[in-house]
Write an enzyme that holds these catalytic residues in place. Sequence first.
Site, short mmCIF file in Angstrom:
data_model
loop_
_atom_site.label_atom_id
_atom_site.label_comp_id
_atom_site.label_asym_id
_atom_site.label_seq_id
_atom_site.Cartn_x
_atom_site.Cartn_y
_atom_site.Cartn_z
N CYS A 1 0.95 -1.30 0.22
CA CYS A 1 -0.08 0.01 -0.23
C CYS A 1 0.91 1.16 0.10
O CYS A 1 0.51 2.30 -0.52
CB CYS A 1 -1.08 0.10 1.11
SG CYS A 1 -0.31 -0.20 2.67
N LYS B 1 -5.72 -8.84 11.71
CA LYS B 1 -5.59 -7.39 11.29
C LYS B 1 -6.96 -6.94 10.90
O LYS B 1 -7.60 -7.32 9.90
CB LYS B 1 -4.58 -7.01 10.29
CG LYS B 1 -4.52 -5.75 9.94
CD LYS B 1 -3.30 -5.42 9.04
CE LYS B 1 -3.41 -3.75 8.51
NZ LYS B 1 -2.32 -3.60 7.63
N ARG C 1 -10.37 -0.70 2.96
CA ARG C 1 -9.72 -1.89 2.93
C ARG C 1 -10.59 -3.08 3.59
O ARG C 1 -10.23 -4.05 3.79
CB ARG C 1 -8.45 -1.85 3.96
CG ARG C 1 -7.55 -0.88 3.48
CD ARG C 1 -6.12 -1.28 3.81
NE ARG C 1 -5.27 -0.05 3.88
CZ ARG C 1 -4.65 0.71 2.62
NH1 ARG C 1 -5.06 0.42 1.80
NH2 ARG C 1 -3.98 1.52 3.28
N LYS D 1 -3.95 -6.32 15.65
CA LYS D 1 -3.82 -5.11 15.33
C LYS D 1 -5.09 -4.65 15.28
O LYS D 1 -5.74 -5.03 14.47
CB LYS D 1 -2.76 -4.87 14.20
CG LYS D 1 -2.58 -3.72 13.62
CD LYS D 1 -1.91 -3.54 12.42
CE LYS D 1 -1.74 -2.26 12.01
NZ LYS D 1 -1.46 -2.23 10.59
C1 PBG Z 1 0.16 -1.47 5.83
C2 PBG Z 1 0.37 -1.13 7.27
C3 PBG Z 1 -0.65 -0.24 8.01
C4 PBG Z 1 -0.39 -0.15 9.22
C5 PBG Z 1 0.75 -1.15 9.26
N1 PBG Z 1 1.01 -1.70 8.18
C6 PBG Z 1 -1.93 0.47 7.44
C7 PBG Z 1 -2.96 0.10 6.94
O1 PBG Z 1 -3.23 -1.25 6.97
O2 PBG Z 1 -3.99 0.60 6.52
C8 PBG Z 1 -1.06 0.57 10.43
C9 PBG Z 1 -0.07 0.89 11.45
C10 PBG Z 1 -0.70 2.11 12.48
O3 PBG Z 1 -1.68 2.48 12.30
O4 PBG Z 1 0.21 2.15 13.14
N2 PBG Z 1 -0.91 -2.12 5.34
#
Ligand code: PBG
Length: 326
Positions: A121, A194, A216, A247
């Site tokens: 991304c 996630k 997403r 996460k």
């Molecule tokens: C990449 C990614 C993201 C984060 C970590 N790796 C952004 C997303 O998925 O939009 C978020 C980390 C954070 O908010 O501290 N995909």
Amino acid sequence: MPMIRRPRRLRSSEAIRRMVREHHVRTEDLIYPMFIMFGEKKKIPVSSMPGVYNYSLDEYIVALKDVVEAGIPAVLLFGLPESKDETGTGAYDPHGIIQEAVRLTKKHYPDLYVITDVCLCEYTDHGHCGVIQDGRVLNDPTLKLLAQTAVSHAEAGADMVAPSDMMDGRVGAIREALDEAGYTDIPIMSYAAKFASAFYGPFREAAGSAPQFGDRRTYQMDPPNGNEAMIETALDIQEGADMIIVKPALAYGDITYRTKEQFGLPIAAYNVSGEYAMVKAAAEKGWIDEKRVVMESLVSMKRAGADLIITYHALDAARWIKEEQS
Ligand code: PBG
């Protein structure tokens, strides 16, 4: 009835409270995320994350000194490429920003544990984590690119790769590619659980990775779903994940607890950008005690079952932990 049980007895002084304390945040538990870009002498503040910067490679190496001296064992690296395109070629370019950053880190600090975020991304012009066709993120064609990215990170010297894209089958694809390239000893820490969270907002400013259309939700998980996180985690483990990430962290302590109970493997809780921004904003206004709120949040992740914590507070936390000990 005389009161025989009086729980307050074990809270009556700092000495006894310390003795019966069940969980601790140790500096060894902390992983510090950092954002790196090309250029020289640049240290650009991320406005929604006070204390967090986009570093050019030279400034990044300067900043690493504090990380190492604080005793933080690991960094998690995110890259801002020079240019973006449809298929995110900057992610798997052997001379891409992360590949260069990893090489440089290992040159200056060979013992610092380097974990790389594997995703597209930040590198795609549409900001999605995979290849797009007719407005949809294609799963299987994306796997090859993710695997290529992971191998290029390993070639540069990364100690561990952390796929965060949420495509189906990506852990298996990455494991196979790493093994084929001879990197059988490089572990995978997958973002298994996630969620499609609003708490990633400030990160997208930092990494310039906001999706240019849509969101997403067709690949990251729906926040109300706990059982689905167990299925995702089980799949990632089957495919070869050595560790998993939950996460975000704060609103998802139940997920950390359940994954630890069910699978028992090492878990990292990702204390994400929005969680950090909220604490910083309230602290700046003088509405909360930053140190106490941060340390209470971090220990809640340990209590829930996390072994490691990925946090933008790592440098402050390491300093506070040291102060407590002295
Ligand atoms: C990449 C990614 C993201 C984060 C970590 N790796 C952004 C997303 O998925 O939009 C978020 C980390 C954070 O908010 O501290 N995909």
